[in-house]
Design an enzyme around this catalytic site. Structure first.
Site, mmCIF file in Angstrom:
data_model
loop_
_atom_site.group_PDB
_atom_site.id
_atom_site.type_symbol
_atom_site.label_atom_id
_atom_site.label_comp_id
_atom_site.label_asym_id
_atom_site.label_seq_id
_atom_site.Cartn_x
_atom_site.Cartn_y
_atom_site.Cartn_z
ATOM 1 N N LYS A 293 -9.089 -2.849 8.291
ATOM 2 C CA LYS A 293 -7.994 -3.353 9.106
ATOM 3 C C LYS A 293 -8.512 -3.981 10.384
ATOM 4 O O LYS A 293 -9.697 -4.232 10.540
ATOM 5 C CB LYS A 293 -6.999 -2.227 9.389
ATOM 6 C CG LYS A 293 -6.398 -1.611 8.135
ATOM 7 C CD LYS A 293 -5.633 -2.604 7.277
ATOM 8 C CE LYS A 293 -4.300 -2.977 7.878
ATOM 9 N NZ LYS A 293 -3.502 -3.851 6.975
ATOM 10 N N HIS B 197 -6.128 -11.348 7.946
ATOM 11 C CA HIS B 197 -4.759 -11.881 8.073
ATOM 12 C C HIS B 197 -4.726 -13.007 9.118
ATOM 13 O O HIS B 197 -3.927 -12.981 10.056
ATOM 14 C CB HIS B 197 -3.775 -10.761 8.451
ATOM 15 C CG HIS B 197 -3.777 -9.622 7.488
ATOM 16 N ND1 HIS B 197 -3.432 -9.764 6.160
ATOM 17 C CD2 HIS B 197 -4.093 -8.314 7.655
ATOM 18 C CE1 HIS B 197 -3.536 -8.588 5.547
ATOM 19 N NE2 HIS B 197 -3.943 -7.700 6.426
ATOM 20 N N ARG C 235 -0.744 -6.783 -9.570
ATOM 21 C CA ARG C 235 -1.265 -5.442 -9.301
ATOM 22 C C ARG C 235 -0.224 -4.566 -8.601
ATOM 23 O O ARG C 235 0.021 -3.427 -8.991
ATOM 24 C CB ARG C 235 -2.514 -5.540 -8.416
ATOM 25 C CG ARG C 235 -3.776 -6.046 -9.082
ATOM 26 C CD ARG C 235 -4.943 -5.876 -8.120
ATOM 27 N NE ARG C 235 -6.201 -6.367 -8.645
ATOM 28 C CZ ARG C 235 -6.726 -7.545 -8.367
ATOM 29 N NH1 ARG C 235 -6.079 -8.374 -7.565
ATOM 30 N NH2 ARG C 235 -7.890 -7.908 -8.885
ATOM 31 N N LEU D 245 0.037 0.886 3.431
ATOM 32 C CA LEU D 245 0.588 1.879 2.516
ATOM 33 C C LEU D 245 -0.477 2.672 1.755
ATOM 34 O O LEU D 245 -0.373 3.903 1.640
ATOM 35 C CB LEU D 245 1.532 1.207 1.517
ATOM 36 C CG LEU D 245 2.939 0.863 2.001
ATOM 37 C CD1 LEU D 245 3.621 -0.054 0.990
ATOM 38 C CD2 LEU D 245 3.765 2.138 2.183
#
Length: 356
Positions: free
Chosen positions: A77, A95, A192, A303
């Site tokens: 992250k 991102h 997926r 998640l």
């Protein structure tokens, strides 16, 4: 090729318990001649002692900033806000290529320091298929949380668990209020994430409606809104009409009560659910978007960290194969090309990467 030196960094996000490389795969890298430094991390699901036992070097959390220039910094992250200049090659989910908030600033940091972003989202084969992904577990958890919320069984703050325990919870709630006449829709059901969502629904005793490209080309919005629960597993790469719009939330005939966005592409112009402006968190996983009729949103962007062991083991097995063939061409070369392309598109001047 010179010896590859990987530097597994500590994740600054306190709810991030996953790792891109598990100890068993770290051992295989070391046996293949890769140098691997692992930072101490209090929340990582695998303690640093397990890495040390297979031959990894151990370093303090956050010490990657002073790692040798040729080290490849590996994470999942976001990076911390400092340093302002990033001098290393970094492998993580950046991102940064679809106009997300903070993307320009991140790319400027790399350009200023002469480093490079090798974004895991763009680590793909010749046909553009992702080579390492958490998608299955993201979809599974996105659907599981939606089921628990719809049945009034979701407890905050969220905590990490394992799949057997979560499956038991889903099965145990099958007869709860909300279970009867419970309809669910998975969009992106063949990917997926969609497969993971379907597994969770089946564990909960629910047979979801499954949509994919064929059904979204000519979207039946009325049919969408006539489901109790929607789980979005679509990550758009080109502009498409949104699946749910603000005016749909105000539709008094709407049956939809729980919306789980696995993709969490908030802030991007390619977002297929442009009805919210920020994600939800482990401490407060649900946000009410409308009071009448009620509509609850779940949009958590890490998640799989709720199942940190299972998701890490799967991801690491896939990434290991790519790290054993870490070259300037192939999938890693495509990652680097995509980084340079993004900088050019933004007019960001880049310094040449050097190992010295």
């Amino acid at each position: 090729m010179t010896e590859l030196h990987l530097w597994l960094r500590h994740e600054v996000r306190t709810t991030e318990r996953r790792t891109p490389i598990v100890p068993d795969d770290a051992r295989r890298l070391i046996e293949a001649g890769v140098a691997l430094t692992v930072e101490e991390s209090p929340q990582r699901i695998f303690p640093v002692e397990e890495y040390e036992a297979v031959g990894c070097r151990v370093a303090p959390a956050g010490s990657w900033v002073s790692a040798p220039r040729d080290a490849v910094v590996l994470g999942l992250k976001e990076l911390p806000d400092a340093p302002a200049e990033l001098t290393h090659r970094h492998v993580f989910f950046g991102h940064a290529y679809k106009q997300q908030p903070g993307a320009v600033e991140l790319l400027r940091r790399f350009a200023a320091g002469g480093g490079a972003l090798l974004d895991l989202e763009y680590l793909v084969d010749d046909e553009g298929r992702r080579l390492a992904a958490f998608g299955f577990w993201a979809g599974y958890l996105g659907a599981a949380l939606a089921v628990l919320q719809h049945r009034g069984r979701l407890v905050a703050p969220l905590r990490p668990t394992d799949k057997d325990e979560l499956d038991d919870t889903l099965r145990a709630g099958a007869g709860d209020a909300g279970g009867e006449d419970f309809t669910a829709l998975v969009i992106g059901a063949l990917g997926r994430s969609g497969r993971g969502a379907r597994v969770a629904f089946h564990a909960a005793g629910i047979e979801p409606t499954c949509w994919d490209l064929a059904e979204t080309r000519d979207l039946d919005r009325r049919a969408l809104l006539d489901h109790d629960v929607l789980v979005n597993c679509v990550l758009a790469t080109t502009p498409v009409p949104p699946f749910v719009r603000d005016q749909d939330l105000d539709d008094l005939a709407r049956r939809l009560r729980t919306l789980s966005d696995v993709t969490c592409d908030v802030g991007s112009p390619l977002n297929v659910l442009p009805v919210y402006d920020r994600t939800t968190e482990w401490t407060d996983p649900v946000r009410r978007l409308r009071k009448e009729p009620p509509l609850d949103l779940i949009a958590i962007d890490n998640l799989p960290s709720l199942l940190p062991r299972e998701s890490s083991v799967d991801f690491s097995a896939a990434l290991l194969l790519q790290l054993l063939d870490f070259t300037t061409g192939g999938p890693w070369g495509r990652c680097l090309d995509r980084f340079h392309q993004a900088c050019r598109e933004l007019g960001i001047e880049q310094r040449e990467f050097r190992n010295d």
